[in-house]
Design a protein around this motif. Structure first.
Motif, PDB file in Angstrom:
ATOM      1  N   ALA A 189       0.835  -1.198   0.000  1.00  0.00           N
ATOM      2  CA  ALA A 189       0.000   0.000   0.000  1.00  0.00           C
ATOM      3  C   ALA A 189       0.872   1.252   0.000  1.00  0.00           C
ATOM      4  CB  ALA A 189      -0.921   0.002   1.211  1.00  0.00           C
ATOM      5  N   TYR A 190       0.400   2.285  -0.704  1.00  0.00           N
ATOM      6  CA  TYR A 190       1.193   3.494  -0.918  1.00  0.00           C
ATOM      7  C   TYR A 190       0.337   4.744  -0.736  1.00  0.00           C
ATOM      8  CZ  TYR A 190       4.431   0.179  -3.006  1.00  0.00           C
ATOM      9  OH  TYR A 190       5.275  -0.896  -3.198  1.00  0.00           O
ATOM     10  N   ARG A 191       0.952   5.769  -0.129  1.00  0.00           N
ATOM     11  CA  ARG A 191       0.308   7.076   0.003  1.00  0.00           C
ATOM     12  C   ARG A 191       1.374   8.143   0.224  1.00  0.00           C
ATOM     13  NH1 ARG A 191       0.017   9.111   5.277  1.00  0.00           N
ATOM     14  NH2 ARG A 191      -1.677  10.484   4.661  1.00  0.00           N
ATOM     15  N   PHE A 192       1.017   9.380  -0.070  1.00  0.00           N
ATOM     16  CA  PHE A 192       1.833  10.520   0.341  1.00  0.00           C
ATOM     17  C   PHE A 192       1.414  10.927   1.753  1.00  0.00           C
ATOM     18  CE2 PHE A 192       2.231  11.121  -4.311  1.00  0.00           C
ATOM     19  CZ  PHE A 192       3.614  11.287  -4.402  1.00  0.00           C
ATOM     20  N   LYS A 193       2.371  11.382   2.538  1.00  0.00           N
ATOM     21  CA  LYS A 193       2.081  11.695   3.938  1.00  0.00           C
ATOM     22  C   LYS A 193       1.045  12.800   4.089  1.00  0.00           C
ATOM     23  CE  LYS A 193       6.380  10.010   5.981  1.00  0.00           C
ATOM     24  NZ  LYS A 193       7.585  10.343   6.785  1.00  0.00           N
ATOM     25  N   LEU A 219       5.191   8.192   1.365  1.00  0.00           N
ATOM     26  CA  LEU A 219       6.185   9.013   0.701  1.00  0.00           C
ATOM     27  C   LEU A 219       6.076  10.465   1.167  1.00  0.00           C
ATOM     28  CD1 LEU A 219       5.776   6.473  -1.148  1.00  0.00           C
ATOM     29  CD2 LEU A 219       6.397   7.929  -3.076  1.00  0.00           C
ATOM     30  N   PRO A 220       7.203  11.182   1.234  1.00  0.00           N
ATOM     31  CA  PRO A 220       7.141  12.598   1.621  1.00  0.00           C
ATOM     32  C   PRO A 220       6.448  13.425   0.543  1.00  0.00           C
ATOM     33  CG  PRO A 220       9.344  12.031   0.860  1.00  0.00           C
ATOM     34  CD  PRO A 220       8.584  10.734   0.957  1.00  0.00           C
ATOM     35  N   THR A 244       1.096   7.725 -10.760  1.00  0.00           N
ATOM     36  CA  THR A 244       0.530   8.316 -11.981  1.00  0.00           C
ATOM     37  C   THR A 244       0.799   9.816 -12.023  1.00  0.00           C
ATOM     38  OG1 THR A 244      -1.646   8.426 -10.890  1.00  0.00           O
ATOM     39  CG2 THR A 244      -1.203   6.506 -12.279  1.00  0.00           C
ATOM     40  N   ALA A 245      -0.184  10.631 -11.721  1.00  0.00           N
ATOM     41  CA  ALA A 245      -0.077  12.074 -11.917  1.00  0.00           C
ATOM     42  C   ALA A 245       1.039  12.717 -11.105  1.00  0.00           C
ATOM     43  CB  ALA A 245      -1.410  12.741 -11.588  1.00  0.00           C
ATOM     44  N   HIS A 246       1.298  12.219  -9.906  1.00  0.00           N
ATOM     45  CA  HIS A 246       2.308  12.840  -9.042  1.00  0.00           C
ATOM     46  C   HIS A 246       3.656  12.128  -9.081  1.00  0.00           C
ATOM     47  CE1 HIS A 246      -1.380  14.695  -7.164  1.00  0.00           C
ATOM     48  NE2 HIS A 246      -0.596  15.733  -7.312  1.00  0.00           N
ATOM     49  N   LEU A 247       3.799  11.155  -9.970  1.00  0.00           N
ATOM     50  CA  LEU A 247       5.091  10.481 -10.134  1.00  0.00           C
ATOM     51  C   LEU A 247       6.043  11.385 -10.907  1.00  0.00           C
ATOM     52  CD1 LEU A 247       5.887   6.844 -10.960  1.00  0.00           C
ATOM     53  CD2 LEU A 247       6.726   8.581 -12.533  1.00  0.00           C
ATOM     54  N   GLU A 251      15.306   9.060 -12.479  1.00  0.00           N
ATOM     55  CA  GLU A 251      16.054   8.115 -11.651  1.00  0.00           C
ATOM     56  C   GLU A 251      16.324   8.706 -10.271  1.00  0.00           C
ATOM     57  OE1 GLU A 251      20.201   5.494 -11.802  1.00  0.00           O
ATOM     58  OE2 GLU A 251      19.592   6.725 -13.524  1.00  0.00           O
ATOM     59  N   GLY A 252      16.136   7.884  -9.239  1.00  0.00           N
ATOM     60  CA  GLY A 252      16.379   8.313  -7.868  1.00  0.00           C
ATOM     61  C   GLY A 252      15.183   8.919  -7.172  1.00  0.00           C
ATOM     62  N   GLN A 253      14.093   9.134  -7.902  1.00  0.00           N
ATOM     63  CA  GLN A 253      12.902   9.722  -7.287  1.00  0.00           C
ATOM     64  C   GLN A 253      12.147   8.672  -6.479  1.00  0.00           C
ATOM     65  OE1 GLN A 253      11.757  12.817  -7.142  1.00  0.00           O
ATOM     66  NE2 GLN A 253      13.443  13.675  -8.367  1.00  0.00           N
ATOM     67  N   PRO A 254      11.618   9.050  -5.295  1.00  0.00           N
ATOM     68  CA  PRO A 254      10.869   8.091  -4.472  1.00  0.00           C
ATOM     69  C   PRO A 254       9.661   7.486  -5.182  1.00  0.00           C
ATOM     70  CG  PRO A 254      11.471  10.008  -3.166  1.00  0.00           C
ATOM     71  CD  PRO A 254      11.831  10.331  -4.588  1.00  0.00           C
ATOM     72  N   THR A 255       9.001   8.256  -6.051  1.00  0.00           N
ATOM     73  CA  THR A 255       7.848   7.705  -6.750  1.00  0.00           C
ATOM     74  C   THR A 255       8.274   6.639  -7.763  1.00  0.00           C
ATOM     75  OG1 THR A 255       7.972   9.662  -8.183  1.00  0.00           O
ATOM     76  CG2 THR A 255       6.288   9.655  -6.453  1.00  0.00           C
TER      77      THR A 255
END
Length: 279
Positions: A189-193, A219-220, A244-247, A251-255
């Motif tokens: 499961a995934y979410r932004f804080k 994710l922050p 998706t939209a907020h990815l 390279e190296g990005q948390p998303t």
């Protein structure tokens, strides 16, 4: 994968559009790829170019993607006015339980049948699924279908009126927990804080219900793409759509790390796992 302009409507011309009738209900399903099946369920307000991009990543990772059309205009860039109209229709649709905790959306019965059909068509140990936003919890409910092995919940948003609610009947949730324990399965499961629709309270409720079978990734907010389509900028208004939209496709990005972890999860469960004789 061919680069496409995410600010233009996506024709989805590399998918085969199939009319699939299951349980006497017909829906269009966009299918592409080969290998074990993964069902990609769109976020609100529909199969956007970003959702299609994620589906192509899954396809290119060695899977057959089944992407059902559940609401909205397939391939459209999420416009604020049109998106709000789609959202309002979905909220009152008999297929969804937008405001009811402890109740599963009726559409999940059709989606379980889709998982069963996809497994019959593609073979392999079983099927994976990812739900996003409005469909975020559906992959968990789909675990009531024995062929489902790899559920991913990305920013599960329902029920809208209860930040700590789980959009699932208690007896179904208990049955899924028993299955997770019995077959040594997990839920990603995934979410932004800072997500105001998928809250920390909701993840805490999942954790309480599923224990260590629920693997949460938070994710922050700083990891979210700030350049989004009008629906996300004007209506959503917070970091929300992890893959998706907020990815941020760098390279190296948390998303991107979250995306890669999801693809690895599908590989581990569907490509390498031996079928459980008890299932």
């Amino acid at each position: 994968m061919t680069k496409r302009n995410l600010n233009e409507d996506d024709p989805l011309d590399d998918f085969a559009g199939r009319q699939m009738t299951l349980n006497d209900v017909t829906k269009k399903v966009h299918v592409a790829g080969s290998g074990p099946a993964v069902i990609v369920m769109t976020e609100m307000p529909g199969i956007s170019p970003h959702v299609a991009r994620f589906a192509r990543w899954v396809r290119d990772a060695g899977f057959t993607v089944y992407m059902p059309s559940l609401f909205g205009r397939d391939g459209a860039v999420p416009d604020a006015e049109e998106g709000m109209a789609v959202f309002k229709r979905a909220c009152v649709s008999a297929e969804f339980r937008a405001f009811a905790a402890n109740a599963s959306s009726p559409v999940t019965v059709w989606l379980r049948a889709l998982a069963r059909r996809a497994h019959e068509e593609c073979g392999g140990p079983g099927v994976g699924a990812i739900g996003m936003c409005f469909t975020g919890n559906f992959a968990l409910t789909m675990m009531l279908e024995p062929s489902m092995l790899a559920p991913v919940l990305s920013q599960p948003t329902l029920p809208l009126n209860n930040p700590a609610g789980i959009e699932m009947a208690p007896e179904e949730l208990a049955a899924v927990k028993q299955r997770l324990d019995r077959e040594d399965l997990t839920v990603m499961a995934y979410r932004f804080k800072g997500d105001r629709f998928c809250t920390a309270q909701r993840f805490a409720a999942y954790q309480e219900a599923l224990g260590d079978r629920f693997i949460a990734r938070e994710l922050p907010d700083s990891a979210a793409n700030r350049e989004t389509a009008p629906f996300f900028a004007q209506v959503v208004g917070s970091p929300h759509s992890v893959v998706t939209a907020h990815l941020i496709d760098e390279e190296g990005q948390p998303t991107v790390a979250a995306r890669d972890e999801i693809l690895a999860f599908f590989r581990q469960r569907l490509a390498n796992r031996q079928p459980n004789k008890a299932s």
